[in-house]
Design a protein around this motif. Structure first.
Motif, mmCIF file in Angstrom:
data_model
loop_
_atom_site.group_PDB
_atom_site.id
_atom_site.type_symbol
_atom_site.label_atom_id
_atom_site.label_comp_id
_atom_site.label_asym_id
_atom_site.label_seq_id
_atom_site.Cartn_x
_atom_site.Cartn_y
_atom_site.Cartn_z
ATOM 1 N N GLU A 35 0.846 -1.196 0.000
ATOM 2 C CA GLU A 35 0.000 0.000 0.000
ATOM 3 C C GLU A 35 0.881 1.247 0.000
ATOM 4 N N ALA A 36 0.936 1.919 -1.138
ATOM 5 C CA ALA A 36 1.706 3.162 -1.223
ATOM 6 C C ALA A 36 0.910 4.313 -0.595
ATOM 7 N N HIS A 37 1.612 5.328 -0.142
ATOM 8 C CA HIS A 37 0.978 6.547 0.401
ATOM 9 C C HIS A 37 -0.025 6.206 1.512
ATOM 10 N N LYS A 38 0.391 5.327 2.399
ATOM 11 C CA LYS A 38 -0.502 4.881 3.472
ATOM 12 C C LYS A 38 -0.944 6.038 4.360
ATOM 13 N N ASN A 56 -3.774 3.550 -4.104
ATOM 14 C CA ASN A 56 -2.612 3.128 -3.321
ATOM 15 C C ASN A 56 -1.980 1.854 -3.863
ATOM 16 N N ARG A 57 -2.788 1.000 -4.504
ATOM 17 C CA ARG A 57 -2.270 -0.278 -5.021
ATOM 18 C C ARG A 57 -2.337 -0.354 -6.550
ATOM 19 N N SER A 58 -2.936 0.644 -7.167
ATOM 20 C CA SER A 58 -3.052 0.718 -8.640
ATOM 21 C C SER A 58 -3.799 -0.469 -9.219
ATOM 22 N N ILE A 59 -4.960 -0.774 -8.626
ATOM 23 C CA ILE A 59 -5.809 -1.851 -9.138
ATOM 24 C C ILE A 59 -7.270 -1.393 -9.118
ATOM 25 N N PRO A 60 -8.102 -1.906 -10.034
ATOM 26 C CA PRO A 60 -9.532 -1.563 -10.029
ATOM 27 C C PRO A 60 -10.240 -2.201 -8.842
ATOM 28 N N ARG A 61 -11.261 -1.496 -8.322
ATOM 29 C CA ARG A 61 -12.004 -2.002 -7.167
ATOM 30 C C ARG A 61 -13.453 -2.318 -7.510
ATOM 31 N N LYS A 62 -14.138 -1.393 -8.181
ATOM 32 C CA LYS A 62 -15.555 -1.587 -8.493
ATOM 33 C C LYS A 62 -15.834 -1.091 -9.904
ATOM 34 N N VAL A 63 -16.919 -1.587 -10.503
ATOM 35 C CA VAL A 63 -17.237 -1.200 -11.873
ATOM 36 C C VAL A 63 -18.745 -1.180 -12.063
ATOM 37 N N HIS A 64 -19.220 -0.210 -12.832
ATOM 38 C CA HIS A 64 -20.623 -0.118 -13.237
ATOM 39 C C HIS A 64 -20.650 0.229 -14.721
ATOM 40 N N LEU A 65 -21.692 -0.203 -15.419
ATOM 41 C CA LEU A 65 -21.837 0.067 -16.851
ATOM 42 C C LEU A 65 -23.182 0.720 -17.109
ATOM 43 N N THR A 66 -23.179 1.800 -17.906
ATOM 44 C CA THR A 66 -24.417 2.489 -18.270
ATOM 45 C C THR A 66 -24.357 2.847 -19.758
ATOM 46 N N GLU A 67 -25.451 3.410 -20.271
ATOM 47 C CA GLU A 67 -25.419 4.001 -21.600
ATOM 48 C C GLU A 67 -24.497 5.213 -21.578
#
Length: 386
Positions: free
Chosen positions: A120-123, A163-174
């Motif tokens: 975890e960077a920049h803790k 901090n970890r450079s990874i995706p956490r959540k995602v949503h899709l819309t028009e």
């Protein structure tokens, strides 16, 4: 019974098995994929996942490109495609109608694995989540993807662990889908949303404060500010403003709750940052906002090197499956790069992984010949003895 990842007739690529193993572990606890009606599945979830991860890893440019590879490439035919092969209609049906629940499960499980594994960077700045949306060019047949006349687009909304450079959540819309409502949905307790100017909304700021949700958001320099109280500004710093303010015009769009506003200047550009993080110094607020560029870099890298926006699905269901598989591929790369190189994801390491897989598979004929040579007697020596 669905085919597992490992029991193949020929030796598997060690690098590919190592790469995809975290996804195998994630599937141990996922809900089983059921067929509809009495028809057996033409493609199990394991095979569907392998095919889509392979699609992104190898930078295929279309479903047709992928399907041709599954038929003609030795490695893909043995280790990716279903044993009986897969036709275009069966592949399309699988992508557009099945597996979404399972892909969500694997994505969330991999995200947890990566969160525990990656440093975890920049803790000192707390849990920072960059939130942004990205448009995906659609086709006119995608009636659900409204954008403008004679143009169809979808929009993916991503929460990104800065901090970890990874995706956490995602949503899709028009494509016309509003981005601001997803801020509250993406943020969990204790996380700070880091937002660009497109998310500026004084009503949203009030709502987030009422919900005890934290944010750091750049606002337009022209925004009216009513100063409630001012904070001392240290000497020799990029910060020129730090105060509690009400934003907007009274009686029109003024915020109901005061918040902190930090102004700083970098390379002759002035930044105004609205936040309810009172535990950080003004310079730390500036540092946290600067990290927001990590999500921009992620979107650019994700599009360029994993080909996630080359459509292989037209329905909203299928497109979300495709997006999730692209995120899963990125998480697998993040875990792989950390385990082997203690580095973040880079195209150099992705190319290296592809080369390792290819080199290992070139050894198949040699390995088979050596095994056969060991089992068969040396005919030359036998004839000499007799």
């Amino acid at each position: 019974m669905p085919r597992s990842f490992f029991p193949y007739k020929k030796p598997s690529s060690i690098s590919f098995c190592d790469f995809i193993n975290p996804a195998c572990n994630a599937m141990n606890t996922m809900p089983e994929l059921q067929s509809r009606g009495n028809r057996p599945l033409k493609m199990s979830f394991e095979e569907q996942l392998r095919a889509l991860v392979f699609f992104h890893l190898e930078e295929h440019t279309s479903a047709q490109h992928l399907l041709q590879t599954l038929k003609e490439d030795d490695f893909a035919r043995e280790h990716i495609a279903p044993e009986d092969g897969i036709e275009k209609s069966s592949f399309s049906e699988a992508i557009n109608t099945r597996g979404l629940e399972q892909f969500l499960h694997v994505f969330e499980n991999l995200q947890q694995q990566a969160s525990h594994l990656l440093p975890e960077a920049h803790k000192d700045l707390g849990q920072l989540v960059g939130i942004d949306g990205s448009l995906i060019d659609g086709t006119l047949s995608m009636l659900w993807a409204d954008y403008r006349k004679a143009s169809k687009k979808a929009k993916v909304h991503v929460g990104f662990d800065l901090n970890r450079s990874i995706p956490r959540k995602v949503h899709l819309t028009e494509g016309n889908g509003a981005e601001r409502p997803f801020v509250s949905q993406i943020l969990s307790k204790g996380q700070t949303g880091v937002l660009d100017r497109g998310y500026q909304c004084h009503e949203l700021f009030d709502q987030l404060q009422e919900n005890d949700q934290l944010f750091i958001c750049r606002i337009k320099a022209s925004t009216k500010k009513k100063i409630v109280s001012q904070h001392a500004i240290p000497a020799d710093t990029i910060v020129f403003f730090d105060a509690m303010v009400l934003l907007g015009t009274a009686g029109i769009n003024q915020s109901q709750h005061p918040l902190r506003l930090v102004g700083y200047e970098v390379d002759c550009v002035k930044y105004w940052i609205a936040t309810n993080r009172y535990d950080l110094s003004a310079e730390q607020i500036a540092q946290a906002y600067k990290l927001r560029w990590n999500i921009e870099n992620f979107f650019a890298w994700w599009k360029r090197h994993l080909k996630v926006y080359h459509l292989i699905a037209r329905s909203s269901y299928g497109l979300l499956v495709q997006i999730l598989s692209g995120l899963i591929t990125y998480l697998l790369l993040a875990i792989y790069c950390h385990n082997h190189f203690k580095e973040k994801v880079s195209i150099r390491r992705v190319r290296q992984l592809r080369t390792q897989i290819e080199n290992e598979l070139r050894c198949w004929p040699m390995a088979d010949d050596n095994q056969q040579f060991e089992k068969e007697p040396n005919l030359q020596n036998v004839s000499a003895i007799t």
